[in-house]
Enzyme design. Structure first.
Site, PDB file in Angstrom:
ATOM      1  N   SER A  76       0.827  -1.203   0.000  1.00  0.00           N
ATOM      2  CA  SER A  76       0.000   0.000   0.000  1.00  0.00           C
ATOM      3  C   SER A  76       0.860   1.251   0.000  1.00  0.00           C
ATOM      4  O   SER A  76       1.961   1.256   0.579  1.00  0.00           O
ATOM      5  CB  SER A  76      -0.904   0.028   1.240  1.00  0.00           C
ATOM      6  OG  SER A  76      -1.592   1.253   1.339  1.00  0.00           O
ATOM      7  N   TYR A 110      -2.830   0.178   9.761  1.00  0.00           N
ATOM      8  CA  TYR A 110      -2.971  -0.510   8.477  1.00  0.00           C
ATOM      9  C   TYR A 110      -1.695  -0.354   7.659  1.00  0.00           C
ATOM     10  O   TYR A 110      -1.136  -1.342   7.149  1.00  0.00           O
ATOM     11  CB  TYR A 110      -4.167   0.041   7.707  1.00  0.00           C
ATOM     12  CG  TYR A 110      -4.124  -0.308   6.237  1.00  0.00           C
ATOM     13  CD1 TYR A 110      -4.374  -1.607   5.807  1.00  0.00           C
ATOM     14  CD2 TYR A 110      -3.805   0.659   5.279  1.00  0.00           C
ATOM     15  CE1 TYR A 110      -4.318  -1.935   4.454  1.00  0.00           C
ATOM     16  CE2 TYR A 110      -3.754   0.337   3.930  1.00  0.00           C
ATOM     17  CZ  TYR A 110      -4.004  -0.957   3.528  1.00  0.00           C
ATOM     18  OH  TYR A 110      -3.943  -1.280   2.192  1.00  0.00           O
ATOM     19  N   LYS A 153     -17.599  -0.803  -0.034  1.00  0.00           N
ATOM     20  CA  LYS A 153     -16.563  -0.261   0.838  1.00  0.00           C
ATOM     21  C   LYS A 153     -17.061   0.822   1.789  1.00  0.00           C
ATOM     22  O   LYS A 153     -16.385   1.147   2.762  1.00  0.00           O
ATOM     23  CB  LYS A 153     -15.399   0.271   0.003  1.00  0.00           C
ATOM     24  CG  LYS A 153     -14.648  -0.809  -0.752  1.00  0.00           C
ATOM     25  CD  LYS A 153     -13.446  -0.254  -1.479  1.00  0.00           C
ATOM     26  CE  LYS A 153     -12.379   0.218  -0.528  1.00  0.00           C
ATOM     27  NZ  LYS A 153     -11.154   0.663  -1.235  1.00  0.00           N
TER      28      LYS A 153
END
Length: 320
Positions: free
Chosen positions: A113, A139, A180
């Site tokens: 990411s 995250y 989402k």
């Protein structure tokens, strides 16, 4: 046969559909398979669907002959605060998949990411060692921890999958992200806001010298991310960690205007204060350095923001 984890998710479902259209047999993995996510598999009903634990059992018990694993499944909530869960789900699970692919000589593409880059003060260069990066949230830390583990494996000279790539996805948008909710792209939220209220709400800037709406991100169309992954899968000699972006930073106002243009409306924007909890981990600027991917041989141009937004809005406007 190819396995795709996170196959009912946003990027995963778009990848699975592309692979299916190319004639590949698939194993689709996702958990939890909510009704909203299951809608993304409607056109993939002919393939076997497993949850994430069933998939590991299949790998160990049956040792299937796979020509690739695209491991996109993860907890992607940037607001997640349960580190034990992120470590188990995003780090250790991915190690298990990596080790299986290594032992069974199976190519692997996994999702990292752009959140690994933190506030961007260390740049957005995919050549930067993971140990030098400081993500802003747990995250991002989970993704960076796995990248760091991979780099430790390489330094130690331990075996790797025969071809592998870690994808640092930037601000991805496109079809099939209805499930989402709050984590959906700005394009998705802007479209919904225009349809519901006639205007788009953007956060005021919290950075000195950056005007409201002039925060900049590398907004990348999901189809480009699929192209990046498939190219790297087909070119195992290029194994490594790569940015998946356009190489261009565009403003939130640029994106908003593109949404209004795709809807045939005049822009109407209202600025609102950013929640304090979000401001502490907000990236006001991102831009992928894609020179490493270009040097590896990938030469397709990125989808222009206006074209990608128009394609996304067209998909969102389709009949239910």
């Amino acid at each position: 046969m190819i396995a795709v984890t996170g196959a009912a998710g946003f990027i995963g479902s778009n990848l699975a559909l592309r692979l299916a259209a190319a004639g590949h047999d698939l194993i689709l993995v996702d958990h939890p398979l909510t009704p909203a996510k299951a809608a993304n598999l409607a056109d993939l009903a002919r393939f076997r669907v497993l949850d994430h634990e069933q998939f590991l059992t299949l790998l160990e018990r049956d040792r299937p002959q796979l020509s690739g694993v695209f491991h996109l499944g993860a907890c992607s909530r940037t607001t997640e605060t349960d580190w034990a869960y992120l470590d188990r789900n995003n780090v250790r699970y991915t190690r298990t998949v990596w080790e299986w692919c290594t032992a069974n000589r199976c190519p692997l593409v996994y999702a990292s990411s752009a959140a690994t880059y933190g506030d961007g003060t260390r740049g957005f260069d995919d050549r930067t060692p993971a140990a030098e990066l400081l993500p802003l949230n747990l995250y991002g830390k989970s993704k960076n921890d796995f990248d760091a583990w991979v780099q430790d494996e390489l330094r130690a000279g331990r075996p790797t999958p025969p071809g592998w790539a870690g994808m640092k996805f930037f601000n991805v948008y496109g079809p099939r992200e209805d499930h989402k909710g709050g984590m959906a792209s700005v394009v998705w939220h802007a479209y919904r806001q225009v349809k519901d209220t006639g205007e788009v709400r953007l956060f005021r800037s919290t950075v000195a010298g950056v005007a409201d709406g002039e925060q900049r991100r590398d907004f990348v169309f999901v189809g480009d991310c699929i192209d990046h992954m498939l190219w790297l899968w087909a070119h195992p000699a290029a194994s490594g960690i790569y940015n998946s972006g356009t190489g261009h930073a565009r403003t939130f106002l640029d994106l908003t205007r593109a949404v209004f243009a795709a809807l045939g409306r005049e822009p109407a924007v209202r600025f609102v204060d950013m929640p304090a909890a979000l401001a502490a981990q907000y990236q006001s600027y991102t831009r992928a350095d894609v020179s490493k991917l270009r040097a590896a041989g990938y030469d397709a141009p990125p989808t222009a923001l206006e074209a990608g937004v128009a394609a996304t809005v067209e998909w969102l406007r389709r009949p239910a």
